[in-house]
Design an enzyme around this catalytic site. Structure first.
Site, PDB file in Angstrom:
ATOM      1  N   ARG A  27      16.706  -9.787   8.520  1.00  0.00           N
ATOM      2  CA  ARG A  27      15.611  -9.750   9.483  1.00  0.00           C
ATOM      3  C   ARG A  27      15.728  -8.595  10.469  1.00  0.00           C
ATOM      4  NH1 ARG A  27      12.962 -14.806   9.549  1.00  0.00           N
ATOM      5  NH2 ARG A  27      12.019 -14.259  11.538  1.00  0.00           N
ATOM      6  N   ASN A  97      12.895 -12.939  19.709  1.00  0.00           N
ATOM      7  CA  ASN A  97      12.180 -12.309  18.599  1.00  0.00           C
ATOM      8  C   ASN A  97      10.720 -12.182  18.981  1.00  0.00           C
ATOM      9  OD1 ASN A  97      14.545 -12.520  17.181  1.00  0.00           O
ATOM     10  ND2 ASN A  97      13.845 -14.150  15.815  1.00  0.00           N
ATOM     11  N   GLY A  98      10.055 -11.136  18.505  1.00  0.00           N
ATOM     12  CA  GLY A  98       8.632 -10.984  18.768  1.00  0.00           C
ATOM     13  C   GLY A  98       8.346  -9.802  19.675  1.00  0.00           C
ATOM     14  N   GLU A 481       3.423  -1.043  -6.807  1.00  0.00           N
ATOM     15  CA  GLU A 481       4.603  -1.823  -6.447  1.00  0.00           C
ATOM     16  C   GLU A 481       5.883  -1.075  -6.823  1.00  0.00           C
ATOM     17  OE1 GLU A 481       7.087  -5.007  -5.186  1.00  0.00           O
ATOM     18  OE2 GLU A 481       5.119  -4.228  -4.609  1.00  0.00           O
ATOM     19  N   GLU A 488      11.298   2.210  -0.675  1.00  0.00           N
ATOM     20  CA  GLU A 488      11.995   1.293   0.228  1.00  0.00           C
ATOM     21  C   GLU A 488      13.509   1.446   0.188  1.00  0.00           C
ATOM     22  OE1 GLU A 488       9.811  -2.903   0.862  1.00  0.00           O
ATOM     23  OE2 GLU A 488      10.150  -2.411  -1.236  1.00  0.00           O
ATOM     24  N   HIS A 504      -7.959  14.428 -10.381  1.00  0.00           N
ATOM     25  CA  HIS A 504      -8.776  14.588  -9.179  1.00  0.00           C
ATOM     26  C   HIS A 504      -7.920  14.931  -7.956  1.00  0.00           C
ATOM     27  CE1 HIS A 504     -12.457  13.284 -11.135  1.00  0.00           C
ATOM     28  NE2 HIS A 504     -11.747  12.315 -11.717  1.00  0.00           N
TER      29      HIS A 504
END
Length: 608
Positions: A27, A97-98, A481, A488, A504
């Site tokens: 996290r 958190n936040g 993906e 990442e 194009h």
């Protein structure tokens, strides 16, 4: 983002807090800190990983029966010790958190009262605000309640105070927080994974809840001060589920868990089950009846799964489908439609932008809502009228893998359910799709056996700085993906295009140093894709082609072919994303990047 762990127990809680932080590093992992009460408040903080904080704690022989801890993903302020949590105000410590949106105005008001700020964070304002409230009320719980009523934005917080050493106060709004009820104490954390070491008994806090934790009890109150009961749950997760086991990284573990994750997700049709709306809840038949169109709202990898579903829904169910990035949807003028099924997709169920988009759609009168999610008790699941739980199990690696393929399985079931309701699915077709779905875990396992060859590709691929991914039809989102995964974790710049768009503009980038990865199933667009590949070769570009058996694309100098074991029709996107995951993983290994914790990223995006 960020991870909170708090504990008050009869034993030394420091090892538990540090181990909890390790489980929450997905996290956020740019700094970490801990504050404990053992006569007086002791705070340790460090920039970098939890291991560095643990070394500091060991050196200090830190020990206490009550404490709070935090691992951070930077929002306000650079990753540095001064910005690491906990933040303090005269014997009081806070983890958070936040994002506090009115932080600037709060800071100005607190500075006017004489408070001095030593960090760039919004969290420090919370600590000073609670301390200020203690001047008018001697009760820590009440001071936290009064302070949180002045906060605008998202928060999950934990608070301890030297003046009140026998309890922890926690609160949440918009960011996840749950309580753990153990034999030796009470705990709180951002995720169940952090608590499995001490308990599987959890209580999910709702938005606006505050809770007081003592060694042998807890109580929950609403933001207005009234008491409320919250149900206790026994988590189905085990401690083993969040351990690495035989694997080098969580991403590798989760890639190889996909056959089992898909089997678990599709268990309801594994035997003699048929396609039925009941897969999506008791009210699904009522909600699905009269649906004229579908709106999918999601972010990142989940957005890509929605893009695949658009092809399925329009081809099989004959229902128009729009897919929107959740973070954009609620900030534009849209036309509400009560006959639209709003589908929100999220691995964690706490994705802030997706949750806000769902609430916005409901506020516009769009009450037909479905959440596809991996976490049963998450905010998005509770907010939606219907839900489908993907049963992927814990996903710790920042780069999503098994969550994506199980989302595709859920969306395939949704497509078939809507097709059946609309009379677009014959009994023969239904049986054929059921056979394919039941065989899917086996088909994925066969693709995973291609890892050695993909690893050899990655050795050459990892030296590149840029890459193009091409796909057509329902495999264009799979190319997207694949490009996202490569960016990442390997930091190779990658872009994905619908192959017909190559001429194009993107073709101008193609030369001998620009590898082109093509997703090439043996479907109705294969011949078109072959022409696009010839355009690449004519410009000296090197091709890496993931093809189905029977696609008849010859290998030659500059054209590398990897044949998947079988063509899988509608479900081909599930199979074709697997080698792209493996390519990204092994390219990252060659480059020596941190696979599970890539720079600047965190797993659960619980802030806008």
């Amino acid at each position: 983002m960020c991870g909170i762990v708090t504990a008050i127990a009869t034993n030394n809680v420091v090892p538990m807090l540090l181990e909890g932080l390790r489980k929450l590093e997905y996290r956020g992992y740019d700094s970490a800190g801990i504050a404990v009460l053992a006569g007086e408040l002791t705070r340790l903080r460090s920039a970098g990983r939890v291991a560095e904080l643990a070394a500091l704690a060991d050196a200090r022989q830190l020990s206490a029966n009550i404490g709070i801890a935090h691992t951070r993903w930077a929002t306000h302020g650079v990753p540095a010790e001064r910005n690491a949590h906990p933040h303090v105000s005269a014997g009081l410590a806070v983890v958070h958190n936040g994002i506090i949106e009115n932080f600037a105005s709060l800071k100005l008001a607190l500075e006017a009262r004489g408070y001095v700020f030593s960090s760039e964070t919004d969290t420090e304002a919370i600590a000073h605000l609670i301390h200020h409230k203690l001047e008018s009320t001697p009760d820590l719980f009440e001071a936290v309640r009064l302070a949180t009523n002045e906060l605008v934005g998202a928060y999950a917080i934990g608070v301890v105070s030297e003046a009140d050493p026998f309890r922890i106060i926690v609160a949440r709004r918009g960011s996840p927080l749950l309580l753990g009820v153990g034999e030796d104490g009470m705990y709180a954390a951002s995720d169940t994974a952090a608590l499995l070491q001490v308990t599987r008994k959890v209580v999910y806090l709702e938005d606006g809840d505050l809770a007081e934790l003592r060694r042998d009890s807890f109580r929950v109150m609403l933001s207005d001060g009234s008491p409320v009961e919250r149900e206790m749950h026994i988590s189905s997760l085990s401690a083993d589920a969040v351990e690495l086991g035989q694997y080098r990284h969580y991403m590798q573990k989760e890639i190889f868990e996909q056959p089992q994750a898909l089997g678990n997700t599709l268990e309801l049709i594994a035997g003699g089950g048929s396609i039925t709306p009941l897969h999506f809840g008791a009210r699904a038949a009522e909600v699905f009846d009269g649906v004229k169109r579908v709106l999918v709202l999601a972010c990142g990898t989940s957005f890509h799964s929605g893009l695949v579903a658009r092809y399925w829904l329009e081809a099989l169910a004959k229902i128009p489908c729009t897919v929107e990035i959740a973070s954009e949807y609620r900030y534009r003028e849209s036309v509400p439609d009560s006959e639209t099924l709003v589908v929100v997709i999220s691995q964690s169920g706490e994705t802030a932008d997706t949750l806000a988009a769902l609430k916005h759609a409901k506020a516009l009168g769009m009450e037909r809502t479905l959440a596809i999610c991996n976490v049963p008790e998450s905010a998005i699941v509770r907010e939606a009228a219907l839900r489908f739980i993907t049963r992927a199990g814990p996903e710790i690696g920042v780069a999503s893998t098994k969550a994506f393929t199980t989302q595709l399985a859920a969306l395939a079931l949704l497509t078939l359910s809507l097709a059946k309701i609309n009379g677009r699915l014959s009994e023969t077709e239904e049986n054929g799709h059921l056979i394919a779905l039941r065989h899917l875990p086996v088909a994925v396992q066969k693709v995973l056996e291609l890892e050695p060859e993909i690893e050899r590709w990655a050795q050459r691929f990892a030296t590149k700085e840029h890459a193009l991914f091409l796909g057509r039809g329902r495999h264009w989102p799979i190319a997207m993906e694949g490009a996202l995964k490569l960016k990442e974790i390997s930091y190779i710049h990658a872009e994905a295009y619908a192959a017909g768009e190559l001429k194009h503009g993107p073709l101008a980038l193609v030369d001998k140093d620009m590898p082109v990865i093509a997703v090439s199933p043996a479907d109705e667009l294969l011949e078109k894709l072959k022409s696009n590949l010839q355009e690449v070769r004519a410009r000296g570009g090197e091709l890496y082609v993931f093809a189905d058996a029977g696609s008849e694309i010859p290998e030659s100098e500059g054209v590398h072919i990897l044949h998947l074991p079988e063509h899988y029709g509608m479900l081909s996107p599930v199979l074709h994303v697997i080698p792209l995951q493996l390519l990204s993983y092994h390219a990252a290994l060659v480059k020596g990047t941190d696979v599970d914790k890539p720079r600047n990223l965190a797993k659960s995006v619980t802030v806008e």
